[in-house]
Scaffold this motif. Structure first.
Motif, PDB file in Angstrom:
ATOM      1  N   SER A 332      -9.448   6.054 -11.731  1.00 28.87           N
ATOM      2  CA  SER A 332     -10.273   6.174 -12.620  1.00 28.87           C
ATOM      3  C   SER A 332     -11.191   5.546 -11.716  1.00 28.87           C
ATOM      4  O   SER A 332     -10.938   3.949 -11.254  1.00 28.87           O
ATOM      5  CB  SER A 332      -9.982   6.407 -13.525  1.00 28.87           C
ATOM      6  OG  SER A 332     -10.148   4.803 -14.457  1.00 28.87           O
ATOM      7  N   SER A 334     -16.157   4.550 -12.402  1.00 26.58           N
ATOM      8  CA  SER A 334     -17.347   4.023 -12.740  1.00 26.58           C
ATOM      9  C   SER A 334     -18.320   3.737 -12.430  1.00 26.58           C
ATOM     10  O   SER A 334     -18.779   3.381 -11.598  1.00 26.58           O
ATOM     11  CB  SER A 334     -17.694   3.660 -13.768  1.00 26.58           C
ATOM     12  OG  SER A 334     -17.381   2.535 -14.305  1.00 26.58           O
ATOM     13  N   TYR A 360     -16.202  19.188  -9.947  1.00 30.27           N
ATOM     14  CA  TYR A 360     -15.531  18.139 -10.013  1.00 30.27           C
ATOM     15  C   TYR A 360     -15.375  18.769  -8.123  1.00 30.27           C
ATOM     16  O   TYR A 360     -16.724  18.527  -7.457  1.00 30.27           O
ATOM     17  CB  TYR A 360     -14.375  18.801 -10.386  1.00 30.27           C
ATOM     18  CG  TYR A 360     -13.360  20.724  -9.833  1.00 30.27           C
ATOM     19  CD1 TYR A 360     -14.272  21.469 -10.555  1.00 30.27           C
ATOM     20  CD2 TYR A 360     -12.647  20.872  -8.815  1.00 30.27           C
ATOM     21  CE1 TYR A 360     -14.333  23.317 -10.065  1.00 30.27           C
ATOM     22  CE2 TYR A 360     -12.513  21.861  -8.362  1.00 30.27           C
ATOM     23  CZ  TYR A 360     -13.165  22.655  -9.247  1.00 30.27           C
ATOM     24  OH  TYR A 360     -12.490  24.784  -8.595  1.00 30.27           O
ATOM     25  N   VAL A 380     -11.134  15.574  -7.353  1.00 26.74           N
ATOM     26  CA  VAL A 380     -11.757  14.260  -8.849  1.00 26.74           C
ATOM     27  C   VAL A 380     -13.173  15.017  -9.615  1.00 26.74           C
ATOM     28  O   VAL A 380     -13.574  16.001  -9.766  1.00 26.74           O
ATOM     29  CB  VAL A 380     -12.772  13.301  -7.306  1.00 26.74           C
ATOM     30  CG1 VAL A 380     -13.718  12.670  -8.291  1.00 26.74           C
ATOM     31  CG2 VAL A 380     -11.447  12.985  -6.254  1.00 26.74           C
ATOM     32  N   SER A 385     -18.650   8.524 -19.962  1.00 28.97           N
ATOM     33  CA  SER A 385     -17.770   7.610 -20.264  1.00 28.97           C
ATOM     34  C   SER A 385     -17.251   8.178 -22.376  1.00 28.97           C
ATOM     35  O   SER A 385     -18.069   8.822 -22.245  1.00 28.97           O
ATOM     36  CB  SER A 385     -18.688   6.039 -20.522  1.00 28.97           C
ATOM     37  OG  SER A 385     -19.388   6.438 -21.689  1.00 28.97           O
ATOM     38  N   LYS A 425     -18.323   8.292 -15.363  1.00 28.75           N
ATOM     39  CA  LYS A 425     -17.299   7.936 -14.696  1.00 28.75           C
ATOM     40  C   LYS A 425     -17.159   9.139 -14.277  1.00 28.75           C
ATOM     41  O   LYS A 425     -17.420  10.482 -13.966  1.00 28.75           O
ATOM     42  CB  LYS A 425     -16.110   7.948 -15.918  1.00 28.75           C
ATOM     43  CG  LYS A 425     -16.598   6.903 -17.112  1.00 28.75           C
ATOM     44  CD  LYS A 425     -14.955   6.661 -17.789  1.00 28.75           C
ATOM     45  CE  LYS A 425     -13.405   6.915 -17.640  1.00 28.75           C
ATOM     46  NZ  LYS A 425     -12.446   6.703 -18.153  1.00 28.75           N
ATOM     47  N   PHE A 426     -15.165   9.092 -12.961  1.00 22.58           N
ATOM     48  CA  PHE A 426     -14.381   9.823 -12.352  1.00 22.58           C
ATOM     49  C   PHE A 426     -13.763   9.108 -12.237  1.00 22.58           C
ATOM     50  O   PHE A 426     -12.750   8.414 -12.512  1.00 22.58           O
ATOM     51  CB  PHE A 426     -15.632   9.503 -10.836  1.00 22.58           C
ATOM     52  CG  PHE A 426     -15.135   8.690 -10.294  1.00 22.58           C
ATOM     53  CD1 PHE A 426     -15.158   7.821  -9.593  1.00 22.58           C
ATOM     54  CD2 PHE A 426     -13.943   8.739  -9.321  1.00 22.58           C
ATOM     55  CE1 PHE A 426     -15.611   6.234  -9.711  1.00 22.58           C
ATOM     56  CE2 PHE A 426     -13.057   7.296  -8.398  1.00 22.58           C
ATOM     57  CZ  PHE A 426     -14.581   6.782  -8.736  1.00 22.58           C
ATOM     58  N   GLU A 427     -12.171  10.023 -12.437  1.00 21.28           N
ATOM     59  CA  GLU A 427     -10.814  10.491 -13.015  1.00 21.28           C
ATOM     60  C   GLU A 427     -10.150  11.298 -11.560  1.00 21.28           C
ATOM     61  O   GLU A 427     -10.849  12.170 -10.816  1.00 21.28           O
ATOM     62  CB  GLU A 427     -10.411  10.935 -14.202  1.00 21.28           C
ATOM     63  CG  GLU A 427     -10.492  10.117 -14.975  1.00 21.28           C
ATOM     64  CD  GLU A 427     -10.153  10.980 -16.470  1.00 21.28           C
ATOM     65  OE1 GLU A 427     -10.098  11.891 -16.555  1.00 21.28           O
ATOM     66  OE2 GLU A 427     -10.372   9.617 -17.223  1.00 21.28           O
ATOM     67  N   SER A 476     -14.890   8.574  -3.430  1.00 20.95           N
ATOM     68  CA  SER A 476     -15.470   8.931  -4.835  1.00 20.95           C
ATOM     69  C   SER A 476     -16.437   7.748  -4.944  1.00 20.95           C
ATOM     70  O   SER A 476     -17.788   7.900  -5.058  1.00 20.95           O
ATOM     71  CB  SER A 476     -14.690   8.770  -5.917  1.00 20.95           C
ATOM     72  OG  SER A 476     -13.672   9.290  -5.213  1.00 20.95           O
ATOM     73  N   GLY A 490     -14.243   1.246  -9.481  1.00 20.24           N
ATOM     74  CA  GLY A 490     -13.185   1.441  -9.446  1.00 20.24           C
ATOM     75  C   GLY A 490     -11.769   1.281  -9.902  1.00 20.24           C
ATOM     76  O   GLY A 490     -11.543  -0.111  -8.788  1.00 20.24           O
TER      77      GLY A 490
END
Lengths: 563, 212
Positions: A332, A334, A360, A380, A385, A425-427, A476, A490
């Motif tokens: 993850s 951010s 996404y 992604v 948050s 954020k990204f996961e 990302s 990240g």
């Protein structure tokens, strides 16, 4: 003793579809759920209940796991493992022990797998020290059931073609997309600048009411980790279990902990033994038993169910139960958007809480790279948050020197952390390669409050997972640069996310290398099926819930034929 | 080693390594998103008071009286050092942080080891205060109180104790007002935090849900 057509152990994503389909078809069904039956009017946006006390998950003193984590290598270069109970470490592996299971608390990212996910070995070849196999079914076998879940559970979104899109039998999602946060414009802009495909996230959330029981989303901004107070979230409880009970054919017992499945000389299971809420041991008889306790606990229950033909545990004749556990690999990151960098209107838009960040990417679902070659990549997902303020404040109390901060300095830090910026954020969701170092067994020392051995879980990962995760992470972060985000960071880790678990009872055609047949029936126990994520031999690069739902609908049809 | 350093080391050494680990695990668990709190056998024997805002007048009076007797005035004084009235948002006093801590320590699901540790911390603080400034913490000057808090933070147990107190100040700052802290949402307003909705009524608090 009552006899049912079907006894289902667990009421989450694996149990709900079976209860729904069979009770609506007129079969008698009993669902045994270890957790309490909290209903729609029991769910509030309360951080203490949701996330800071053991309300939705067991008290660790009563029930815990033992985790064997990687602890370096010995002089011969062999891996070493350190063992610690989750009671001692605080690293909790329970998820939503409630009627409806963890689906009550999901964020509801509902992505389908791709046809290639069903034949990972054929598509991408073997990977050393990984137990990658093809599935015994194909995407076309599951596709009708994905469509069914979209309709019955309720998936909202906009179908948007892109280079890696999977085939669909329906043109659109049955429900239009939920409201979107203004920050999606930033994401779209950043992706466009890099010629990436920013896509609207399909979500198991209803945008508007569809019945008196299921209202539309209230957009409170508190969704993932929280139970839904309107019925908009497609939890197994809201979408399936309630309807099953309403059919008059489905009974549900909450706070019923199943301790073992009792089998006869032929290997067939005849009773489930459970301890009820009054601490009384009981048994129930059924023609078919469906195990859906979530992956770790399903393996534990099978291993605990010794019988005349199952001396090593139910379905464990070739020592496959518990093997090849999966989590979700990835990581993850951010970036922050400081309100002072924008005009008043933009800043106000950034501050909004409530609508979803429905975006996404799957541009890197498949990778062609000099170092990695042609490899399986991942998804992604973008999100704000988490809103939980107590958790957030608690992270602010440590200074840069890892010393506690208090007094005036702490208050200044808190004010800045909460009021100066919005964090996006990204996961990253990647395949967690199955290996010999990730498995469930029964712990020989620790027992739960009912006297059953707890599950011991070794959580080794494959280095390839990190390579793929890092490939996606670095790309990302560039999107965030294009968005002019600050403090971009990240990380990728081999640490397993406890809420994304599958495997341990993989399905396959060969009883020597799998626990279940392609119908998810235990090879040598003809009346026992497994429908939580335990059946998955490989996991794909999206959250598992949608696929678990779809497969459980598929298995429900197969059970109907067997009854 | 000077006398005060010895005292702090003594505090560290008075806890078994296992208890050190357990308390750290409890704190860690409270930092993870999905979890917190563990009770142990016998916890149900602790008398539980009702939530401050959700209880009748007699109970409220009883709690107010409790807060006038030690160790509560000392807890309130420590909390005010940690979260002062400095013109920047609410202070620990404004947040009813002492009453909130009282609720936590008497709740049925609170771990007994945590509870004992938090209460014992007051004894250690006063031992240090008497050694350092010849009086109990509450009678020390504001400057002395600052120095004492600074000093105990240099020991493992002291830092852990302050960490617990800060955690429960944050809960008093940002949890739903039904639990007794954050009166009228002053904590949320100060940090411009938009709470979720619906919020729990007094019949749907977590202790009520735990009875289900």
């Amino acid at each position: 003793m009552s006899q049912y057509d079907v006894c289902i152990i667990g009421s989450g994503a694996g149990g709900g579809p079976v209860a729904y389909q069979l009770s609506l078809a007129g079969y008698t069904v009993l669902v045994l759920e270890k957790g309490p039956f909290l209903k729609q009017n029991d769910y509030y946006k309360d951080e203490l209940a949701c996330c800071r006390r053991s309300v939705y998950t067991p008290n660790l003193t009563d029930e815990f796991h033992v985790i064997e984590d990687y602890a370096g290598k010995d002089e011969q270069g062999n891996y070493k493992w350190s063992s610690e109970s989750t009671l001692d470490s605080g690293w909790d592996f329970w998820n939503g022990n409630l009627v409806g299971g963890a689906t009550n608390l999901m964020s509801g990212f509902f992505h389908r797998l791709k046809p290639e996910d069903f034949r990972l070995k054929s598509e991408f070849g073997e990977i050393k020290d990984a137990n990658v196999v093809d599935w015994p079914i194909e995407y076309t076998d599951l596709e009708p059931y994905y469509a069914m879940v979209e309709q019955i559970v309720g998936v909202s979104g906009r179908v948007t073609p892109h280079p890696n899109m999977e085939p669909r039998s329906t043109k659109e999602f049955p429900y239009p997309a939920t409201n979107e946060h203004p920050i999606t414009k930033f994401i779209d802009h950043g992706c466009e600048a890099l010629t990436l495909h920013s896509l609207p996230t399909p979500r198991a959330i209803l945008p508007t009411s569809i019945s008196t029981q299921r209202g539309g989303c209230q957009y409170s901004g508190y969704c993932g980790s929280y139970g839904c107070a309107s019925g908009a979230k497609g939890s197994s409880r809201e979408a399936l279990i309630n309807a099953a009970i309403a059919s008059g054919n489905c009974s549900l017992q909450d706070r019923a902990k199943v301790t073992r499945l009792i089998s006869d000389q032929t290997g067939k299971v005849i009773h489930a033994e459970y301890i009820d809420k009054h601490n009384q041991t009981k048994t129930v008889q059924a023609k078919i038993f469906v195990v859906a306790c979530q992956a770790v606990e399903t393996s534990r229950l099978l291993l605990s169910s010794i019988g005349p033909k199952h001396q090593q545990g139910l379905g464990n004749q070739y020592h496959q139960v518990g093997k090849n556990m999966l989590f979700s690999a990835g990581g993850s990151g951010s970036g922050e958007f400081y309100y002072d960098d924008y005009n008043a209107e933009q800043a106000q838009q950034l501050k909004i809480r409530g609508p979803f960040v429905n975006r996404y990417l799957q541009d890197w679902y498949f990778i062609n790279d000099k170092k990695l070659g042609r490899a399986k990549g991942g998804t992604v997902e973008f999100l704000l948050s988490h809103p939980n303020p107590i958790n957030r404040a608690n992270g602010v109390k440590w200074g840069d020197d890892d010393k506690l901060v208090w007094g005036r300095a702490l208050k200044q830090k808190l004010k800045a952390a909460f009021t100066q910026s919005q964090k996006l954020k990204f996961e990253i969701f990647c395949d967690w390669l199955p290996t010999d170092d990730c498995f469930v067994s029964l712990d020989s020392q620790h027992k739960d409050k009912w006297g059953s051995p707890v599950a011991k879980l070794r959580v080794g990962y494959h280095d390839h997972d990190l390579e793929v995760g890092n490939y996606i992470l670095e790309r990302s972060k560039k999107i965030f640069e294009k968005m002019n985000a600050k403090n971009i960071s990240g990380s990728v880790s081999g640490s397993p996310p406890p809420n994304l678990q599958a495997g341990g009872c993989r399905f396959g055609n060969d009883p020597k290398t799998s626990v279940l047949d392609k119908d998810c029936r235990i090879h040598n126990a003809e009346n026992v099926f497994v429908t939580d994520g335990a059946w998955m031999p490989t996991g794909g690069s999206v959250p598992y819930t949608f696929t678990i739902y779809a497969n459980a609908f598929r298995v429900a049809d197969l059970i109907k034929k067997q009854l | 080693m000077d006398e005060n350093k010895k005292l702090l080391t003594q505090w560290d050494n008075s806890l078994s390594p296992a208890l050190h680990e357990l308390l750290d695990a409890n704190l860690a668990r409270r930092h993870f998103l999905h979890n917190a709190g563990k009770a142990i056998a016998g916890a149900a024997l602790i008398p539980s008071i009702a939530l401050f805002t959700a209880c009748d007048q007699n109970t409220k009076t009883a709690i107010s009286t409790t807060l006038l007797t030690e160790p509560w005035p000392t807890f309130a004084a420590v909390q005010l050092v940690l979260f002062p009235n400095d013109g920047n948002g609410p202070s620990a006093t404004d947040l009813n942080a002492a009453a909130y801590l009282n609720f936590v320590l008497t709740a049925r699901d609170t771990d007994q080891d945590d509870r004992r540790f938090i209460l014992k911390g007051i004894d250690w603080l006063n031992r240090l205060a008497n050694s350092e400034v010849k009086t109990n913490f509450i009678m020390a000057t504001p400057e002395q109180q600052q120095q004492l808090i600074q000093k105990i933070s240099t020991s493992t147990s002291g830092e852990r104790w302050l960490s617990y107190l800060l955690l429960y100040i944050f809960e008093a700052l940002l949890s739903d007002p039904v639990y007794g802290g954050n009166p009228k949402g002053i904590g949320w307003q100060w940090l411009q935090h938009q709470p979720g909705f619906p919020t729990p009524g007094k019949n749907k608090t977590y202790p009520e849900l735990l009875k289900r």
